[in-house]
Scaffold this active site. Structure first.
Site, short mmCIF file in Angstrom:
data_model
loop_
_atom_site.label_atom_id
_atom_site.label_comp_id
_atom_site.label_asym_id
_atom_site.label_seq_id
_atom_site.Cartn_x
_atom_site.Cartn_y
_atom_site.Cartn_z
N GLU A 18 -12.02 5.91 -15.47
CA GLU A 18 -11.31 5.83 -16.75
C GLU A 18 -9.86 6.26 -16.62
OE1 GLU A 18 -12.35 4.34 -19.26
OE2 GLU A 18 -14.49 4.16 -18.83
N GLN A 35 -3.60 2.24 -18.50
CA GLN A 35 -2.36 1.51 -18.21
C GLN A 35 -2.43 0.73 -16.89
OE1 GLN A 35 -0.17 1.54 -20.54
NE2 GLN A 35 -0.84 3.28 -21.76
N LEU A 48 0.15 3.05 -8.39
CA LEU A 48 -0.55 2.93 -9.68
C LEU A 48 0.37 3.26 -10.86
CD1 LEU A 48 -4.20 4.31 -9.41
CD2 LEU A 48 -3.48 2.08 -10.22
N TYR A 97 2.47 5.89 -13.64
CA TYR A 97 2.03 6.91 -14.59
C TYR A 97 1.44 8.11 -13.84
CZ TYR A 97 2.63 3.26 -18.08
OH TYR A 97 3.15 2.27 -18.88
N TYR A 153 -11.00 8.97 -26.27
CA TYR A 153 -11.62 7.79 -25.67
C TYR A 153 -12.36 8.14 -24.37
CZ TYR A 153 -12.03 3.91 -22.49
OH TYR A 153 -12.54 3.04 -21.56
N ASP A 161 -10.66 1.97 -27.47
CA ASP A 161 -9.52 1.63 -26.63
C ASP A 161 -8.91 0.34 -27.18
OD1 ASP A 161 -11.29 -0.36 -25.86
OD2 ASP A 161 -10.99 -0.07 -23.71
N CYS A 196 -12.98 -17.95 -29.38
CA CYS A 196 -13.61 -17.90 -30.71
C CYS A 196 -14.72 -18.93 -30.88
CB CYS A 196 -12.57 -18.08 -31.80
SG CYS A 196 -11.36 -16.74 -31.87
#
Length: 361
Positions: free
Chosen positions: A38, A43, A81, A83, A121, A139, A200
């Site tokens: 997680e 991001q 990665l 962040y 989350y 999320d 849809c």
């Protein structure tokens, strides 16, 4: 509000019969592995995160191995990665659990939520997947599904929206199989109720979807905040002297914290470097009169969430290490030693991409 309360049963039936989305962490009951997956996926696209997840678990298969690891080894594995505060929090929390919970992941939602780097989350994902506790995840995928199914245009990033969608998510949650339901609705948002060109016509819930019925699919969900992006100009000088290269560790509370970089000059606008400008810079700011410039790159961009980084890479060489560049924050290392350090993607992409024609030479 959803006009038909059968969405939960439709979703669970779809998950059982039609959901074929494969990911290595699906069905995982180990809270450490769920937590790592997680955090990596925040991001990060699943395709990219998958590779990092598998590599991460090879080197750090359990919480104790991560808690005892050296910071630079973990950051090196995280390299690319982005962040990096996620990685910093991951290390901190692993050590906190090791010290305060005897190395065992807590099972209580509130205890997990109190851990650094873990929000509602991630806490809901861990307790529902691993301990089958009835906490609904929210999320981006889930917000989108709930907004479209209900036809609700309350901005999902507003205080009102977060309260409203939290209540709806809790109402629809399968209390008997919360983990299965949470994974199903996230998969549903990723594969059927997609941001662009959602499926849809093939959606099993299209007969109860308000957005589909009222042709609102392409305008939902609504966000009230538009990120303001700023442009920053970074010029990296790859300085060599006496067979070594100058690097430093970014310790400021800024992007790429705890990663390494070359000698950096940040400017408010495009510096448009040439030999004269670079010579003047080093003479006026550092008192260095003699240097050899071997290459100046063209400007390189990297888009981050809140800012656009643009910059140059300039290759310099000195006959000896200038005293002014021997500060305690500076390190003169061999190329081999530098290759083992974690660097930002902005720098790594420059060295790994085919060399563009130099600006001057």
């Amino acid at each position: 509000m959803i006009r038909d309360k059968s969405f939960t049963s439709i979703l669970m039936q779809w998950d059982k019969n039609e959901n074929h989305r494969k990911m290595p962490w699906k069905g995982e009951k180990d809270p450490y592995k769920v937590w790592v997956s997680e955090i990596i996926l925040q991001q990060t696209r699943v395709e990219q995160g998958w590779m990092y997840y598998e590599r991460f678990l090879i080197q750090f298969p359990d919480l104790i191995s991560l808690a005892k690891a050296k910071d630079d080894d973990v950051f090196k594995l995280w390299e690319g990665l982005g962040y990096y505060s996620r990685c910093k929090n991951l290390i901190h929390t692993a050590r906190y659990i090791y010290d305060n919970y005897e190395g065992k992941f807590p099972e209580n939602y509130e205890d997990i939520l109190s851990l650094k780097g873990i929000g509602p989350y991630t806490a809901a994902a861990i307790v529902s997947f691993c301990f089958n506790k009835p906490y609904a995840v929210l999320d981006g995928n889930v917000f989108r599904v709930l907004s479209r199914i209900s036809g609700n245009s309350i901005p999902i990033d507003s205080a009102e929206g977060k309260i409203w969608y939290t209540k709806l998510a809790d109402k629809l949650l399968d209390k008997i199989l919360p983990g299965k339901y949470n994974q199903a609705i996230m998969d549903f948002g990723a594969t059927i109720c997609k941001p662009m060109l959602p499926l849809c016509a093939a959606c099993p819930a299209n007969n109860i979807c308000v957005a589909y019925d009222k042709t609102m699919v392409n305008i939902l969900p609504v966000k009230e905040k538009v990120l303001k992006k700023r442009i920053r100009w970074f010029s990296y000088f790859i300085i060599k002297a006496e067979g070594k290269v100058l690097v430093r560790k970014r310790t400021e509370n800024d992007i790429w914290q705890n990663l390494f970089e070359y000698f950096l000059i940040e400017t408010p606008a495009n510096p448009e470097w040439d030999f004269s400008a670079i010579s003047t810079l080093f003479k006026t700011q550092l008192g260095i009169n003699h240097l050899t410039i071997s290459n100046i790159s063209v400007a390189k961009p990297q888009q981050l969430t809140h800012q656009l980084i643009k910059g140059y890479f300039v290759h310099l060489e000195f006959s000896s290490m200038p005293e002014v560049l021997k500060s305690k924050n500076a390190m003169w290392l061999t190329d081999t030693a530098v290759s083992n350090l974690p660097f930002p993607k902005f720098i790594n992409e420059y060295f790994s991409s085919p060399k563009s024609p130099p600006a001057l030479f």
